[in-house]
Scaffold this active site. Structure first.
Site: not given
Length: 241
Positions: A75, A100, A133
């Protein structure tokens, strides 16, 4: 934006390692829609928040009572999440932080370096939950087992209080059960009224793996569904517009 910080206790779910995860959390995914360890049932995701806006969004979520913030290496906003947690004035132990492992760092040494970087970006000495992830079985010779074993190191060191996986299907979970001795505390998968993911959820329930839903309102897709709005009206819940 100013508001009074919520002081109401947040219910938790107990994970298979004895830790708890808060039932109310903040994921940094799609915020445009305004576990042993106890685990928040609802989290605040940070996926797809505009760079520079994450800290403000997370700070507001913490003010109104969220106590679980979900981020990830891919992210690119772990640093802002850490800034918001520190700025909140809350004790670190009051905020459950999940991050993650990025898909490009599954090899053990790469995973170790990536995890160190996560702690640096967040500005913390531990995360409450760290996940693989994606299993990415088409990469690294299909070896996500050695990645899982590496996450166990982080837990043993106390730098990841709980460990789990994300987007794992039943065959992936079965392989971990066959080749390792540690069961994931959590499997974070897509679950919402239009995608129940029954087989994966059932396997988790049978083996003590907590299912955590990402996109639980189908990225807003269920908000106008007449069945959902009828339920909301019946329980006098405000609708999101």
């Amino acid at each position: 934006m100013s508001t009074t910080q919520s002081t109401r206790p947040v219910p938790t779910v107990t994970l298979n390692d004895g830790r708890g995860i808060p039932q109310l959390g903040f994921g940094t995914a799609f915020p445009q829609l305004d576990l042993g360890e106890r685990f928040p049932r609802v989290g605040f995701g940070t996926f797809q928040i505009t760079p520079g806006e994450t800290a403000r969004a997370v700070n507001y979520a913490l003010e109104i009572g969220y106590r679980h913030v979900d981020t990830a290496q891919m992210y690119g906003n772990e640093h802002e999440v850490g800034d918001a947690v520190r700025a909140s004035g809350l004790d670190r132990a009051e905020v459950f932080i999940t991050s993650k492992l990025n898909n490009g760092f599954h090899r053990p040494d790469d995973a170790r370096r990536a995890f160190d970087q996560t702690l640096t970006e967040l500005g913390v000495d531990y995360v409450d939950l760290f996940l693989i992830h994606w299993p990415v079985p088409t990469l690294y010779g299909g070896d996500f087992v050695s990645t899982w074993n590496t996450l166990q190191e982080f837990k043993q060191q106390g730098r990841a209080r709980s460990i789990g996986v994300s987007n794992f299907q039943v065959p992936h979970l079965q392989r971990l059960a066959q080749e390792t001795d540690v069961t994931p505390a959590v499997n974070q998968i897509e679950v919402h009224p239009y995608l129940l993911n029954d087989k994966v959820r059932r396997y988790g329930q049978e083996h003590g793996i907590a299912t955590e839903a990402w996109s639980p309102i189908a990225q807003g897709g269920v908000l106008g569904d007449p069945v959902i709005t009828e339920i909301a009206d019946r329980v006098a819940a405000p609708r999101l517009r």
